[in-house]
Design a protein around this motif. Structure first.
Motif, PDB file in Angstrom:
ATOM      1  N   THR A   1       0.830  -1.201   0.000  1.00  0.00           N
ATOM      2  CA  THR A   1       0.000   0.000   0.000  1.00  0.00           C
ATOM      3  C   THR A   1       0.867   1.254   0.000  1.00  0.00           C
ATOM      4  N   LYS A   2       0.215   2.395  -0.169  1.00  0.00           N
ATOM      5  CA  LYS A   2       0.893   3.685  -0.096  1.00  0.00           C
ATOM      6  C   LYS A   2       0.547   4.421   1.188  1.00  0.00           C
TER       7      LYS A   2
ATOM      8  N   SER B   1       1.026   5.919   4.800  1.00  0.00           N
ATOM      9  CA  SER B   1       2.207   6.448   5.479  1.00  0.00           C
ATOM     10  C   SER B   1       2.593   5.531   6.636  1.00  0.00           C
TER      11      SER B   1
ATOM     12  N   ARG C   1      10.717   0.769   3.668  1.00  0.00           N
ATOM     13  CA  ARG C   1       9.874   1.418   2.669  1.00  0.00           C
ATOM     14  C   ARG C   1      10.725   1.978   1.533  1.00  0.00           C
TER      15      ARG C   1
ATOM     16  N   VAL D   1       8.731   2.050  -2.431  1.00  0.00           N
ATOM     17  CA  VAL D   1       7.409   2.655  -2.250  1.00  0.00           C
ATOM     18  C   VAL D   1       7.606   3.997  -1.580  1.00  0.00           C
ATOM     19  N   ASP D   2       7.090   5.040  -2.195  1.00  0.00           N
ATOM     20  CA  ASP D   2       7.306   6.375  -1.658  1.00  0.00           C
ATOM     21  C   ASP D   2       5.984   7.120  -1.625  1.00  0.00           C
ATOM     22  N   GLY D   3       5.927   8.161  -0.866  1.00  0.00           N
ATOM     23  CA  GLY D   3       4.726   8.969  -0.809  1.00  0.00           C
ATOM     24  C   GLY D   3       4.332   9.277   0.620  1.00  0.00           C
TER      25      GLY D   3
ATOM     26  N   GLY E   1       1.495   9.054   2.016  1.00  0.00           N
ATOM     27  CA  GLY E   1       0.303   8.352   2.470  1.00  0.00           C
ATOM     28  C   GLY E   1      -0.894   8.752   1.645  1.00  0.00           C
ATOM     29  N   VAL E   2      -2.030   8.161   1.933  1.00  0.00           N
ATOM     30  CA  VAL E   2      -3.251   8.471   1.203  1.00  0.00           C
ATOM     31  C   VAL E   2      -4.120   9.373   2.063  1.00  0.00           C
TER      32      VAL E   2
ATOM     33  N   LEU F   1      -7.449   1.284   0.825  1.00  0.00           N
ATOM     34  CA  LEU F   1      -6.265   0.490   0.523  1.00  0.00           C
ATOM     35  C   LEU F   1      -6.661  -0.791  -0.174  1.00  0.00           C
TER      36      LEU F   1
END
Length: 486
Positions: free
Chosen positions: A148-149, A151, A183, A188-190, A192-193, A198
């Motif tokens: 998932t993205k 955080s 991570r 996988v970066d970012g 969070g949503v 998810l």
């Protein structure tokens, strides 16, 4: 399974996928434990130890492999079916019972003392309840890091940790790296949503009879709460007062693709547990079919459907309502009653959720049913009184579905209008007891009739079913599925 050292080493040498999830290999020289299918170089025979579960390996001081990812192994631990109390405890732990509660509280829900529960875990699992719970949280967190993205903070919440600090400390202690480092390593970066959405993959041990599961669900859809469209099953759920939507479809490998939309990420462990239970992902079809196939009447059924699962409960309370509505009427008639109940008493979902998914309402609460005269159902008053008595018993007991199968069956049968069949059926689906068996079921008597057409009595069917233990629920599901397909 018997963890014979030579046999297990032969299995990991061949990387035999049939044994994935049945045991784990710990390498003494590296301090890492792996799945039998790990692609890493084969360790020397004298350097490995074999464990029946990830929890036992971690309690022994080994950390999960970053290559084969033990958290993605099929959930088929060795203790399934060996102790109903342990099985029930494991299901509650998977739902997060020890994320906020204590072992003493968990034991009380099972009708056991905390010392007795610890002894059962050491005997059947080889690890303490606390170790099992921590392993579950950490492996779920690792899966969310990979898939998932979310955080890091969101993952800490979604995997059942009370704080980001506690999560970081536990993760660092077991994996020897920080969550943020892992991570970055997996790319996988970012940040969070922004909303609690998810998608995860939930693995199972093949084969899996998805068509039989889909057929079962499609035939019992409560419109408004559930849809099944283009291969995707969707439904609403209320988990500890929080609303969520799930969407489940068959993946391209040995997994189900699961999409979640939640009001609160802390509900993730319990929702994932509900999906696992609903789709029976912990079953080991090879063991079950091999055992049931020893019966002459069941052998052809297990050969036709080697991956058959027993549909479970997304909401145990709902299963009780479905069973009562279905007493002495056809499935189609019962579904109409259920849809009417949802339409009149189900709480509407947020309009955005409904417009995107076609799922518009939640299943009615016990309080909503108790407050309604239910005249729109057009049922006999005796059935209405039974339905309300069940709702009152559930509302009065915070842990109505706690304890053993016999306890639930006794509670159900104490309600006027509920007989042995309904009580056993609810236990089979709501408690996910693999040995629950409604011996009084007319369809089972018909499906297991003797060659001359003679139907077995309740006592005869009960006696014959003893040879199917501890998988009698699967025997019943095979017979029901065969009758439905005919």
């Amino acid at each position: 399974m018997n963890l014979d050292h030579d046999s297990c080493y032969a299995i990991i040498s061949a990387r035999d996928s049939r044994y994935d999830g049945r045991f784990f290999t710990a390498v003494k020289t590296t301090g890492i434990y792996c799945r039998p299918v790990c692609p890493a170089r084969l360790p020397k025979k004298e350097n490995v130890i074999f464990f029946p579960s990830a929890a036992v390996a971690q309690e022994a001081g080994f950390r999960p492999c970053l290559r084969c990812r033990p958290e993605t192994a099929p959930d088929t631990p060795a203790w399934r079916g060996t102790s109903s109390s342990v099985g029930r405890a494991l299901r509650l732990i998977e739902e997060g019972a020890l994320d906020t509660g204590s072992v003493e509280q968990l034991a009380a829900r099972l009708g056991l003392g905390d010392r007795q529960l610890r002894r059962l875990f050491l005997k059947h699992v080889g690890a303490s309840p606390v170790s099992v719970a921590l392993t579950r949280r950490l492996l779920l967190a690792k899966q969310l890091l990979h898939e998932t993205k979310l955080s890091i903070t969101q993952i800490a919440m979604a995997s059942g940790f009370g704080s980001i600090r506690r999560f970081n400390e536990s993760f660092q202690e077991v994996f020897k790296v920080a969550p943020s480092f892992l991570r970055r390593e997996i790319g996988v970066d970012g940040p969070g949503v922004s909303s609690a959405e998810l998608q995860v993959r939930l693995r199972y041990r093949p084969p899996y009879d998805w068509e039989a599961m889909a057929t079962f669900l499609k035939a019992r859809l409560y419109l408004g709460v559930e849809t099944f469209d283009r291969g995707v099953y969707r439904r609403s759920l209320r988990v500890d007062g929080r609303i969520c939507l799930i969407g489940v479809s068959r993946g391209k490998g040995d997994w189900l693709d699961v999409r979640l939309r939640l009001q609160d990420l802390t509900a993730v462990p319990k929702v994932i547990a509900r999906v696992r239970e609903g789709f029976d992902l912990a079953a080991d079809p090879e063991i079950i079919s091999g055992h049931l196939g020893q019966d002459e009447a069941l052998r052809p059924l297990t050969l036709r459907r080697p991956g058959l699962r027993v549909p479970g409960a997304f909401d145990p309370f709902e299963i009780g309502i479905r069973a009562i509505l279905g007493q002495q009427i056809t499935v189609a008639a019962a579904i109409k009653l259920g849809a009417a109940l949802v339409q009149h008493l189900g709480e509407p979902l947020p309009s955005v959720w409904a417009s995107e998914t076609g799922v518009a309402r939640l299943f009615p609460t016990a309080e909503a049913i108790l407050a309604s005269p239910l005249d729109f159902l057009g049922m006999p008053q005796a059935r209405v009184r039974c339905l309300k008595a069940y709702c009152q018993a559930y509302a009065d007991s915070p842990d109505f579905f706690g304890g053993e199968t016999a306890t639930l069956v006794s509670r159900m049968q104490a309600i006027p209008g509920i007989g042995p069949w309904t009580a056993s059926y609810v236990a089979l689906r709501a408690l996910r007891d693999p040995d629950a068996f409604p011996a009084g079921d007319v369809a089972l008597a018909r499906g297991l009739a003797l060659p001359d057409g003679t139907r077995l009595s309740h006592d005869d069917l009960e006696a014959r079913s003893q040879n199917w233990r501890p998988w009698r629920a699967y025997a019943a599901q095979h017979v029901w599925t065969e009758l439905a397909s005919g």
